[in-house]
Design a protein around this motif. Structure first.
Motif, PDB file in Angstrom:
ATOM      1  N   GLY A  74     -16.694  -7.317  11.595  1.00 56.77           N
ATOM      2  CA  GLY A  74     -15.637  -8.152  12.145  1.00 56.77           C
ATOM      3  C   GLY A  74     -15.042  -9.078  11.111  1.00 56.77           C
ATOM      4  O   GLY A  74     -15.157  -8.839   9.909  1.00 56.77           O
ATOM      5  N   GLY A  75     -14.415 -10.159  11.593  1.00 63.93           N
ATOM      6  CA  GLY A  75     -13.715 -11.073  10.711  1.00 63.93           C
ATOM      7  C   GLY A  75     -12.329 -11.325  11.264  1.00 63.93           C
ATOM      8  O   GLY A  75     -12.124 -11.232  12.478  1.00 63.93           O
ATOM      9  N   PHE A  76     -11.365 -11.620  10.396  1.00 61.26           N
ATOM     10  CA  PHE A  76     -10.004 -11.826  10.885  1.00 61.26           C
ATOM     11  C   PHE A  76      -8.971 -11.479   9.829  1.00 61.26           C
ATOM     12  O   PHE A  76      -9.277 -11.372   8.639  1.00 61.26           O
ATOM     13  N   LEU A  77      -7.752 -11.272  10.325  1.00 63.54           N
ATOM     14  CA  LEU A  77      -6.597 -10.941   9.495  1.00 63.54           C
ATOM     15  C   LEU A  77      -5.477 -11.875   9.916  1.00 63.54           C
ATOM     16  O   LEU A  77      -5.388 -12.221  11.093  1.00 63.54           O
ATOM     17  N   PHE A  78      -4.651 -12.315   8.989  1.00 64.89           N
ATOM     18  CA  PHE A  78      -3.473 -13.080   9.425  1.00 64.89           C
ATOM     19  C   PHE A  78      -2.235 -12.706   8.656  1.00 64.89           C
ATOM     20  O   PHE A  78      -2.295 -12.220   7.530  1.00 64.89           O
ATOM     21  N   PHE A  79      -1.080 -12.934   9.304  1.00 67.68           N
ATOM     22  CA  PHE A  79       0.235 -12.829   8.687  1.00 67.68           C
ATOM     23  C   PHE A  79       0.809 -14.236   8.658  1.00 67.68           C
ATOM     24  O   PHE A  79       0.702 -14.956   9.649  1.00 67.68           O
ATOM     25  N   GLY A  80       1.479 -14.627   7.570  1.00 70.31           N
ATOM     26  CA  GLY A  80       2.077 -15.957   7.488  1.00 70.31           C
ATOM     27  C   GLY A  80       1.190 -16.884   6.701  1.00 70.31           C
ATOM     28  O   GLY A  80       0.056 -16.512   6.330  1.00 70.31           O
ATOM     29  N   ASP A  81       1.682 -18.096   6.446  1.00 69.10           N
ATOM     30  CA  ASP A  81       0.952 -18.953   5.504  1.00 69.10           C
ATOM     31  C   ASP A  81       0.280 -20.175   6.131  1.00 69.10           C
ATOM     32  O   ASP A  81      -0.233 -21.029   5.429  1.00 69.10           O
ATOM     33  N   ASP A  82       0.270 -20.243   7.477  1.00 71.49           N
ATOM     34  CA  ASP A  82      -0.327 -21.415   8.129  1.00 71.49           C
ATOM     35  C   ASP A  82      -1.801 -21.609   7.781  1.00 71.49           C
ATOM     36  O   ASP A  82      -2.286 -22.730   7.750  1.00 71.49           O
ATOM     37  N   LEU A  83      -2.515 -20.511   7.551  1.00 71.23           N
ATOM     38  CA  LEU A  83      -3.970 -20.609   7.402  1.00 71.23           C
ATOM     39  C   LEU A  83      -4.423 -20.529   5.942  1.00 71.23           C
ATOM     40  O   LEU A  83      -5.605 -20.384   5.664  1.00 71.23           O
ATOM     41  N   VAL A  84      -3.470 -20.602   5.037  1.00 67.62           N
ATOM     42  CA  VAL A  84      -3.833 -20.572   3.624  1.00 67.62           C
ATOM     43  C   VAL A  84      -4.401 -21.939   3.252  1.00 67.62           C
ATOM     44  O   VAL A  84      -3.723 -22.951   3.421  1.00 67.62           O
ATOM     45  N   PRO A  85      -5.664 -21.982   2.786  1.00 66.56           N
ATOM     46  CA  PRO A  85      -6.261 -23.278   2.447  1.00 66.56           C
ATOM     47  C   PRO A  85      -5.475 -23.955   1.331  1.00 66.56           C
ATOM     48  O   PRO A  85      -4.954 -23.280   0.439  1.00 66.56           O
ATOM     49  N   SER A  86      -5.379 -25.283   1.396  1.00 72.53           N
ATOM     50  CA  SER A  86      -4.597 -25.987   0.385  1.00 72.53           C
ATOM     51  C   SER A  86      -5.408 -26.225  -0.884  1.00 72.53           C
ATOM     52  O   SER A  86      -4.864 -26.586  -1.917  1.00 72.53           O
ATOM     53  N   SER A  87      -6.714 -25.997  -0.821  1.00 68.86           N
ATOM     54  CA  SER A  87      -7.505 -26.130  -2.043  1.00 68.86           C
ATOM     55  C   SER A  87      -8.659 -25.141  -2.030  1.00 68.86           C
ATOM     56  O   SER A  87      -8.985 -24.562  -0.984  1.00 68.86           O
ATOM     57  N   GLY A  88      -9.254 -24.937  -3.187  1.00 68.83           N
ATOM     58  CA  GLY A  88     -10.431 -24.080  -3.285  1.00 68.83           C
ATOM     59  C   GLY A  88     -10.119 -22.629  -3.587  1.00 68.83           C
ATOM     60  O   GLY A  88     -11.009 -21.871  -3.961  1.00 68.83           O
ATOM     61  N   VAL A  89      -8.854 -22.230  -3.409  1.00 67.26           N
ATOM     62  CA  VAL A  89      -8.506 -20.829  -3.626  1.00 67.26           C
ATOM     63  C   VAL A  89      -8.259 -20.574  -5.113  1.00 67.26           C
ATOM     64  O   VAL A  89      -7.578 -21.348  -5.775  1.00 67.26           O
ATOM     65  N   VAL A  90      -8.837 -19.503  -5.634  1.00 71.25           N
ATOM     66  CA  VAL A  90      -8.551 -19.053  -6.997  1.00 71.25           C
ATOM     67  C   VAL A  90      -7.303 -18.188  -6.933  1.00 71.25           C
ATOM     68  O   VAL A  90      -7.301 -17.153  -6.269  1.00 71.25           O
ATOM     69  N   TRP A  91      -6.211 -18.628  -7.581  1.00 74.23           N
ATOM     70  CA  TRP A  91      -4.961 -17.865  -7.544  1.00 74.23           C
ATOM     71  C   TRP A  91      -4.700 -17.181  -8.876  1.00 74.23           C
ATOM     72  O   TRP A  91      -5.004 -17.748  -9.925  1.00 74.23           O
ATOM     73  N   THR A  92      -4.139 -15.996  -8.804  1.00 72.43           N
ATOM     74  CA  THR A  92      -3.732 -15.329 -10.032  1.00 72.43           C
ATOM     75  C   THR A  92      -2.458 -14.521  -9.745  1.00 72.43           C
ATOM     76  O   THR A  92      -2.273 -14.037  -8.629  1.00 72.43           O
ATOM     77  N   PRO A  93      -1.545 -14.426 -10.734  1.00 75.17           N
ATOM     78  CA  PRO A  93      -0.281 -13.737 -10.459  1.00 75.17           C
ATOM     79  C   PRO A  93      -0.503 -12.263 -10.145  1.00 75.17           C
ATOM     80  O   PRO A  93      -1.394 -11.628 -10.711  1.00 75.17           O
ATOM     81  N   MET A  94       0.317 -11.727  -9.232  1.00 75.91           N
ATOM     82  CA  MET A  94       0.269 -10.286  -8.977  1.00 75.91           C
ATOM     83  C   MET A  94       0.817  -9.582 -10.197  1.00 75.91           C
ATOM     84  O   MET A  94       1.855  -9.957 -10.718  1.00 75.91           O
ATOM     85  N   SER A  95       0.099  -8.555 -10.602  1.00 76.69           N
ATOM     86  CA  SER A  95       0.519  -7.836 -11.795  1.00 76.69           C
ATOM     87  C   SER A  95       1.353  -6.626 -11.391  1.00 76.69           C
ATOM     88  O   SER A  95       1.196  -6.074 -10.317  1.00 76.69           O
ATOM     89  N   ARG A  96       2.264  -6.250 -12.251  1.00 77.80           N
ATOM     90  CA  ARG A  96       3.110  -5.090 -11.971  1.00 77.80           C
ATOM     91  C   ARG A  96       3.024  -4.082 -13.097  1.00 77.80           C
ATOM     92  O   ARG A  96       4.030  -3.708 -13.675  1.00 77.80           O
ATOM     93  N   SER A  97       1.816  -3.679 -13.446  1.00 72.14           N
ATOM     94  CA  SER A  97       1.705  -2.677 -14.500  1.00 72.14           C
ATOM     95  C   SER A  97       2.079  -1.330 -13.909  1.00 72.14           C
ATOM     96  O   SER A  97       2.094  -1.152 -12.698  1.00 72.14           O
ATOM     97  N   ARG A  98       2.375  -0.373 -14.768  1.00 69.59           N
ATOM     98  CA  ARG A  98       2.846   0.911 -14.276  1.00 69.59           C
ATOM     99  C   ARG A  98       1.779   1.600 -13.430  1.00 69.59           C
ATOM    100  O   ARG A  98       2.063   2.150 -12.385  1.00 69.59           O
ATOM    101  N   SER A  99       0.529   1.530 -13.866  1.00 64.97           N
ATOM    102  CA  SER A  99      -0.505   2.275 -13.139  1.00 64.97           C
ATOM    103  C   SER A  99      -0.922   1.602 -11.839  1.00 64.97           C
ATOM    104  O   SER A  99      -1.423   2.262 -10.941  1.00 64.97           O
ATOM    105  N   SER A 100      -0.727   0.305 -11.734  1.00 63.31           N
ATOM    106  CA  SER A 100      -1.084  -0.331 -10.461  1.00 63.31           C
ATOM    107  C   SER A 100       0.143  -0.425  -9.563  1.00 63.31           C
ATOM    108  O   SER A 100       0.059  -0.761  -8.393  1.00 63.31           O
ATOM    109  N   ASP A 101       1.283  -0.137 -10.137  1.00 68.96           N
ATOM    110  CA  ASP A 101       2.588  -0.083  -9.487  1.00 68.96           C
ATOM    111  C   ASP A 101       2.699  -0.825  -8.162  1.00 68.96           C
ATOM    112  O   ASP A 101       2.815  -2.028  -8.125  1.00 68.96           O
ATOM    113  N   LYS A 102       2.628  -0.070  -7.058  1.00 69.72           N
ATOM    114  CA  LYS A 102       2.904  -0.664  -5.769  1.00 69.72           C
ATOM    115  C   LYS A 102       1.688  -1.346  -5.149  1.00 69.72           C
ATOM    116  O   LYS A 102       1.761  -1.855  -4.051  1.00 69.72           O
ATOM    117  N   HIS A 103       0.571  -1.337  -5.836  1.00 70.04           N
ATOM    118  CA  HIS A 103      -0.632  -1.919  -5.252  1.00 70.04           C
ATOM    119  C   HIS A 103      -0.694  -3.407  -5.532  1.00 70.04           C
ATOM    120  O   HIS A 103       0.006  -3.934  -6.378  1.00 70.04           O
TER     121      HIS A 103
END
Ligand SMILES: *[C@@H]1O[C@H](CO)[C@@H](O)[C@H](O)[C@H]1NC(C)=O
Ligand SMILES: *[C@@H]1O[C@H](CO)[C@@H](O)[C@H](O)[C@H]1NC(C)=O
Length: 430
Positions: free
Chosen positions: A235-264
């Motif tokens: 179990g667990g949960f899934l969400f759409f939208g940004d209401d539940l994004v914690p304002s601190s503690g999250v490790v963020w990193t830019p989404m990469s757009r390399s050719r091999s990871s393309d649409k992922h």
């Protein structure tokens, strides 16, 4: 492959499915990126004009023995329930469909029944967005239906037609919305093992234009932000939208757009560390894919990982054993009851992204399972054995007990350890 049993088969099926679905929506990559750029400039800052709310869905399922996490949604006129496998590795959401059903496998619910006015015409822009880049799909008559085709890597094929129908959601802010969204009506699933399916279809959570969340964003209902929290207890949960994004503690990193990871969803190249020692393996192209039950390393990373583990196990009371569940397993003096019994023999796997600025710690609990035979098996698998070549897939097993956020607005991926058993109070699917 034929010896690895059901779980393995199901798992592989999803991996393959995921890979193929991505290639299908590849054509919209450039357009979509441009769109995101434009969005960034037009979104008002702060909460003066908050765009949209959020929707939260309880998750069901587990890594083992079920092999996937899924949500219950209601779709159609009138809305009927379906179970959809959550898949951040593909864009298109589809349900098994009585259009009529040429080839549908046994599923928890009767197939979706489209009505005549729910058929999407091939002149609809979303139709060209789902066609593969190299396809010569032509819309001869604008009133024609929009066909799509998903080719599995094991030669199986899934065919469908796009439909538009209501997708009711209860939002965080208390409102109920009933947007008409586009999804696939899959009427021909030519899979290798038609008997297995605990879901009615796939919830495509990729960053392409055809995804449900991308459509909700266009309607101004939610931000194009997706979060999942898959519990190791199931179990667990899934969400759409940004209401539940914690304002601190999250490790963020830019989404990469390399050719091999393309649409992922890719947090960029990674360095592989086992325990406290670097394995010397760097530049791993890695994607986060909730549509894959297990994690896959490429040839070099898998080799390094296996040798580190074997070295680590020297002199420990674990013996290699054959278990039909997964390829690499050990047994103890007595059958293991839980991961608590064995995790002391293993070290965490660490992936360093973005220099060392973003670290993903994968504890033994997030790369091993205890099978029904009481053996412990590795849930990090050899990607070259399933034809993955260079791509490294971080699957469900290694995303357990993390809140993972895919922020398509800010083009960043974030994660934070979390007890995923507690569902945040708020809106959800009806
Ligand atoms: C909740 O959010 C939706 C989508 O943005 C909006 O249409 C609706 O008016 C909001 N409801 C309330 C009560 O603010
Ligand atoms: C991984 O799979 C490939 C292809 O089957 C094989 O050549 C290689 O030896 C495997 N690696 C390990 C460490 O088992």
């Amino acid at each position: 492959m034929e010896k690895k049993g059901k779980v393995m088969m199901v798992m592989m099926m999803w991996v393959l499915l995921v890979l193929v679905l991505i290639s299908i929506s590849g054509s919209s990559a450039a357009a979509n990126q441009q769109q995101h750029k434009d969005k960034k400039q037009t979104i008002p800052s702060l909460s003066l004009h908050r765009i949209g709310s959020s929707a939260v869905f309880p998750l069901r399922g587990n890594v083992y023995p079920e092999g996937y996490y899924y949500v219950a949604v209601s779709v159609g006129t009138p809305p009927k329930p379906y179970f959809l496998d959550i898949d951040t590795g593909s864009d298109l959401t589809w349900l098994q469909c009585d259009a009529p059903c040429v080839n549908c496998h046994k599923a928890p619910h009767p197939p979706f029944r489209p009505n005549k006015n729910s058929i999407v015409a091939c002149s609809d822009p979303i139709c060209s967005a789902i066609q593969p880049q190299d396809s010569n799909y032509r819309c001869e008559d604008p009133r024609e239906q929009c066909d799509y085709e998903v080719a599995y890597a094991d030669q199986a094929v899934s065919l469908g037609v796009l439909v538009r129908d209501v997708f009711p959601l209860r939002l965080n802010n208390g409102s109920i919305v009933v947007p008409r969204l586009v999804f696939g009506c899959g009427y021909d699933q030519q899979v290798s093992d038609p008997t297995i399916s605990n879901t009615d279809g796939v919830l495509g959570l990729g960053n392409g234009e055809s995804s449900i969340v991308s459509q909700l964003r266009k309607f101004g209902i939610t931000q194009n932000v997706i979060g999942h929290c898959m519990s190791a207890h199931g179990g667990g949960f899934l969400f759409f939208g940004d209401d539940l994004v914690p304002s601190s503690g999250v490790v963020w990193t830019p989404m990469s757009r390399s050719r091999s990871s393309d649409k992922h969803y890719s947090p960029g190249p990674a360095e592989l560390v086992y325990g406290t020692k670097s394995t010397g393996v760097k530049g791993l192209i890695t994607i986060f894919d909730s549509g894959s039950s297990y994690t896959y390393f490429n040839l070099q990373a898998y080799q390094a990982f296996i040798s580190s583990i074997r070295k680590d196990l020297n002199g420990k009371p674990l013996k290699a054993v054959d278990d039909e569940t997964l390829p690499v397993c050990w047994k103890g003096k007595k059958p293991f009851k839980s991961l608590q019994d064995v995790k002391k023999y293993f070290s965490p796997v660490i992936l360093n992204f973005n220099g060392k600025k973003a670290k993903l710690v994968i504890p033994p609990e997030a790369y091993m399972i205890i099978t029904s035979h009481g053996n412990v098996c590795l849930g990090i698998l050899n990607g070259s054995e399933v034809g993955l070549e260079d791509l490294n897939i971080i699957g469900d097993i290694s995303l357990q007990d993390l809140l993972v956020i895919y922020d398509n607005e800010k083009q960043q991926i974030g994660w934070v350890p979390k007890d995923c058993t507690r569902l945040p109070k708020s809106g959800s699917a009806l």
